[in-house]
Design a protein around this motif. Sequence first.
Motif, PDB file in Angstrom:
ATOM      1  N   LEU A  92       0.830  -1.202   0.000  1.00 22.67           N
ATOM      2  CA  LEU A  92       0.000   0.000   0.000  1.00 22.67           C
ATOM      3  C   LEU A  92       0.865   1.252   0.000  1.00 22.67           C
ATOM      4  O   LEU A  92       0.592   2.217  -0.730  1.00 22.67           O
ATOM      5  CB  LEU A  92      -0.930  -0.014   1.213  1.00 22.67           C
ATOM      6  N   GLN A  93       1.916   1.254   0.803  1.00 24.61           N
ATOM      7  CA  GLN A  93       2.822   2.394   0.864  1.00 24.61           C
ATOM      8  C   GLN A  93       3.536   2.602  -0.468  1.00 24.61           C
ATOM      9  O   GLN A  93       3.638   3.727  -0.974  1.00 24.61           O
ATOM     10  CB  GLN A  93       3.856   2.179   1.976  1.00 24.61           C
ATOM     11  N   THR A  94       4.002   1.506  -1.059  1.00 23.80           N
ATOM     12  CA  THR A  94       4.712   1.602  -2.337  1.00 23.80           C
ATOM     13  C   THR A  94       3.801   2.128  -3.432  1.00 23.80           C
ATOM     14  O   THR A  94       4.193   3.017  -4.213  1.00 23.80           O
ATOM     15  CB  THR A  94       5.265   0.225  -2.738  1.00 23.80           C
ATOM     16  N   LEU A  95       2.586   1.608  -3.511  1.00 20.38           N
ATOM     17  CA  LEU A  95       1.648   2.050  -4.531  1.00 20.38           C
ATOM     18  C   LEU A  95       1.311   3.529  -4.347  1.00 20.38           C
ATOM     19  O   LEU A  95       1.242   4.293  -5.316  1.00 20.38           O
ATOM     20  CB  LEU A  95       0.380   1.193  -4.487  1.00 20.38           C
ATOM     21  N   GLY A  96       1.121   3.944  -3.107  1.00 23.00           N
ATOM     22  CA  GLY A  96       0.853   5.346  -2.828  1.00 23.00           C
ATOM     23  C   GLY A  96       2.013   6.232  -3.252  1.00 23.00           C
ATOM     24  O   GLY A  96       1.808   7.317  -3.833  1.00 23.00           O
ATOM     25  N   GLY A 104       4.226  10.102  -7.378  1.00 25.54           N
ATOM     26  CA  GLY A 104       5.426  10.490  -8.112  1.00 25.54           C
ATOM     27  C   GLY A 104       6.696  10.428  -7.304  1.00 25.54           C
ATOM     28  O   GLY A 104       7.724  10.974  -7.704  1.00 25.54           O
ATOM     29  N   GLN A 105       6.656   9.712  -6.165  1.00 26.68           N
ATOM     30  CA  GLN A 105       7.827   9.640  -5.290  1.00 26.68           C
ATOM     31  C   GLN A 105       8.708   8.432  -5.585  1.00 26.68           C
ATOM     32  O   GLN A 105       9.795   8.298  -5.032  1.00 26.68           O
ATOM     33  CB  GLN A 105       7.376   9.614  -3.828  1.00 26.68           C
ATOM     34  N   GLU A 106       8.217   7.512  -6.420  1.00 23.50           N
ATOM     35  CA  GLU A 106       9.002   6.360  -6.864  1.00 23.50           C
ATOM     36  C   GLU A 106       8.825   6.215  -8.365  1.00 23.50           C
ATOM     37  O   GLU A 106       7.771   6.553  -8.916  1.00 23.50           O
ATOM     38  CB  GLU A 106       8.570   5.076  -6.138  1.00 23.50           C
ATOM     39  N   GLN A 107       9.852   5.685  -9.037  1.00 21.86           N
ATOM     40  CA  GLN A 107       9.882   5.671 -10.486  1.00 21.86           C
ATOM     41  C   GLN A 107       9.387   4.362 -11.111  1.00 21.86           C
ATOM     42  O   GLN A 107       9.235   4.292 -12.322  1.00 21.86           O
ATOM     43  CB  GLN A 107      11.318   5.940 -10.973  1.00 21.86           C
ATOM     44  N   GLU A 108       9.133   3.326 -10.322  1.00 22.31           N
ATOM     45  CA  GLU A 108       8.685   2.051 -10.893  1.00 22.31           C
ATOM     46  C   GLU A 108       7.370   2.242 -11.635  1.00 22.31           C
ATOM     47  O   GLU A 108       6.446   2.882 -11.124  1.00 22.31           O
ATOM     48  CB  GLU A 108       8.511   1.008  -9.780  1.00 22.31           C
ATOM     49  N   ARG A 109       7.266   1.671 -12.848  1.00 21.92           N
ATOM     50  CA  ARG A 109       6.084   1.876 -13.688  1.00 21.92           C
ATOM     51  C   ARG A 109       5.310   0.601 -13.933  1.00 21.92           C
ATOM     52  O   ARG A 109       4.262   0.627 -14.601  1.00 21.92           O
ATOM     53  CB  ARG A 109       6.487   2.464 -15.052  1.00 21.92           C
ATOM     54  N   PHE A 110       5.801  -0.548 -13.449  1.00 25.25           N
ATOM     55  CA  PHE A 110       5.116  -1.814 -13.719  1.00 25.25           C
ATOM     56  C   PHE A 110       4.950  -2.586 -12.411  1.00 25.25           C
ATOM     57  O   PHE A 110       5.924  -2.823 -11.695  1.00 25.25           O
ATOM     58  CB  PHE A 110       5.908  -2.652 -14.733  1.00 25.25           C
ATOM     59  N   ILE A 111       3.715  -2.954 -12.126  1.00 21.75           N
ATOM     60  CA  ILE A 111       3.409  -3.661 -10.878  1.00 21.75           C
ATOM     61  C   ILE A 111       2.494  -4.836 -11.193  1.00 21.75           C
ATOM     62  O   ILE A 111       1.497  -4.691 -11.912  1.00 21.75           O
ATOM     63  CB  ILE A 111       2.704  -2.733  -9.859  1.00 21.75           C
ATOM     64  N   TYR A 112       2.844  -5.993 -10.657  1.00 20.05           N
ATOM     65  CA  TYR A 112       1.992  -7.169 -10.795  1.00 20.05           C
ATOM     66  C   TYR A 112       1.546  -7.603  -9.403  1.00 20.05           C
ATOM     67  O   TYR A 112       2.369  -7.795  -8.500  1.00 20.05           O
ATOM     68  CB  TYR A 112       2.738  -8.318 -11.481  1.00 20.05           C
ATOM     69  N   LEU A 113       0.229  -7.736  -9.223  1.00 20.81           N
ATOM     70  CA  LEU A 113      -0.348  -8.154  -7.943  1.00 20.81           C
ATOM     71  C   LEU A 113      -0.989  -9.527  -8.106  1.00 20.81           C
ATOM     72  O   LEU A 113      -1.682  -9.775  -9.094  1.00 20.81           O
ATOM     73  CB  LEU A 113      -1.417  -7.155  -7.487  1.00 20.81           C
ATOM     74  N   GLU A 118       8.087   4.108 -24.040  1.00 20.37           N
ATOM     75  CA  GLU A 118       7.693   5.505 -23.844  1.00 20.37           C
ATOM     76  C   GLU A 118       8.120   6.010 -22.471  1.00 20.37           C
ATOM     77  O   GLU A 118       8.387   7.203 -22.285  1.00 20.37           O
ATOM     78  CB  GLU A 118       6.181   5.642 -24.036  1.00 20.37           C
ATOM     79  N   GLY A 119       8.116   5.116 -21.476  1.00 22.54           N
ATOM     80  CA  GLY A 119       8.750   5.412 -20.203  1.00 22.54           C
ATOM     81  C   GLY A 119       8.010   6.274 -19.212  1.00 22.54           C
ATOM     82  O   GLY A 119       8.600   6.685 -18.216  1.00 22.54           O
ATOM     83  N   HIS A 120       6.711   6.555 -19.415  1.00 19.95           N
ATOM     84  CA  HIS A 120       6.046   7.436 -18.458  1.00 19.95           C
ATOM     85  C   HIS A 120       4.782   6.835 -17.844  1.00 19.95           C
ATOM     86  O   HIS A 120       4.400   7.196 -16.738  1.00 19.95           O
ATOM     87  CB  HIS A 120       5.675   8.763 -19.130  1.00 19.95           C
ATOM     88  N   ALA A 121       4.115   5.932 -18.555  1.00 18.86           N
ATOM     89  CA  ALA A 121       2.823   5.424 -18.093  1.00 18.86           C
ATOM     90  C   ALA A 121       2.996   4.333 -17.042  1.00 18.86           C
ATOM     91  O   ALA A 121       4.044   3.693 -16.926  1.00 18.86           O
ATOM     92  CB  ALA A 121       2.017   4.894 -19.277  1.00 18.86           C
ATOM     93  N   LEU A 122       1.930   4.134 -16.253  1.00 17.00           N
ATOM     94  CA  LEU A 122       1.903   3.129 -15.195  1.00 17.00           C
ATOM     95  C   LEU A 122       1.027   1.963 -15.625  1.00 17.00           C
ATOM     96  O   LEU A 122      -0.110   2.167 -16.064  1.00 17.00           O
ATOM     97  CB  LEU A 122       1.354   3.754 -13.907  1.00 17.00           C
ATOM     98  N   LEU A 159       5.765  -9.650 -17.153  1.00 17.80           N
ATOM     99  CA  LEU A 159       5.016  -9.395 -15.916  1.00 17.80           C
ATOM    100  C   LEU A 159       5.900  -9.537 -14.682  1.00 17.80           C
ATOM    101  O   LEU A 159       5.610  -8.956 -13.633  1.00 17.80           O
ATOM    102  CB  LEU A 159       3.815 -10.341 -15.824  1.00 17.80           C
ATOM    103  N   GLY A 160       6.974 -10.310 -14.799  1.00 18.24           N
ATOM    104  CA  GLY A 160       7.882 -10.483 -13.671  1.00 18.24           C
ATOM    105  C   GLY A 160       8.996  -9.467 -13.612  1.00 18.24           C
ATOM    106  O   GLY A 160       9.792  -9.458 -12.667  1.00 18.24           O
ATOM    107  N   TRP A 161       9.082  -8.569 -14.603  1.00 17.55           N
ATOM    108  CA  TRP A 161      10.172  -7.594 -14.648  1.00 17.55           C
ATOM    109  C   TRP A 161      10.001  -6.451 -13.646  1.00 17.55           C
ATOM    110  O   TRP A 161      10.977  -5.878 -13.170  1.00 17.55           O
ATOM    111  CB  TRP A 161      10.279  -7.004 -16.052  1.00 17.55           C
ATOM    112  N   GLY A 162       8.772  -6.091 -13.366  1.00 22.73           N
ATOM    113  CA  GLY A 162       8.538  -4.977 -12.449  1.00 22.73           C
ATOM    114  C   GLY A 162       8.417  -5.449 -11.012  1.00 22.73           C
ATOM    115  O   GLY A 162       8.940  -6.506 -10.623  1.00 22.73           O
ATOM    116  N   LEU A 163       7.716  -4.671 -10.207  1.00 26.49           N
ATOM    117  CA  LEU A 163       7.443  -5.082  -8.828  1.00 26.49           C
ATOM    118  C   LEU A 163       6.377  -6.160  -8.811  1.00 26.49           C
ATOM    119  O   LEU A 163       5.384  -6.078  -9.530  1.00 26.49           O
ATOM    120  CB  LEU A 163       6.958  -3.877  -8.017  1.00 26.49           C
TER     121      LEU A 163
END
Length: 225
Positions: A28-32, A37-46, A118-122, A144-148
């Motif tokens: 929850l903290q990471t997603l927030g 805009g406080q973290e640069q990760e753009r790909f998340i798999y839950l 493109e490097g900007h979208a989530l 899908l395994g490359w991001g968080l």
Amino acid sequence: MKQLLLDIAPPSPPALDNFVAGRNAELLQTLGNILAGQEQERFIYLWGGSGCGKSHLLQAAVEASAKKNLNAEFIVCSGDTEFAASINADCVAVDNVDRLNPSAQIGLFNLYNRMRDEGHALLLVSGPTAPAQLKLREDLVTRLGWGLVYQVHELTDEEKALALKSHAASRGFALPQEVGDYLLRHGQRDLPSLMATLDALDRYSLANRRQVTLPLLRELLQGTP
């Protein structure tokens, strides 16, 4: 649950601040942080079982993005889902990725690559298992395994009971232990349904000028005064 429960209002729209974290506090903290805009990760798999809150978090991310006037899309996957080459969003949430047909898997693979270039979208994706256990295209599984990657843990009964008591307190009444226990044993066990039933019980209590008790809850659920 009889006719009276048809009057239960839908739960509040999913948001990060109404997600009960339990063992998911780090997620929850990471997603927030990412949405702020406080973290640069753009790909998340839950991943996690039904009712653990994956869809809530994906919808909350889309809603938070939309409130910033960003273009956001929430896609619930099915056998008919297709990903148009024209998708151009700042935030894309893809729920139940395991349901995609082969053509849609290629479409999501291409979308992932385009968003990465493109490097900007989530991009947020959810599924029932960790990426390596998904029965999807190997190249998509790899992406899908490359991001968080986070497992979303379902709340324990104890955590649900505390959440119900806290919700009741926010509405101005104390939830008797036996009422909470009964809801957990006999109601729908996902938290949004439990909260909606509790809200209905509060309204029913106020309308009838009676305290919240187990007999009152049973009366509400049976639809017979």
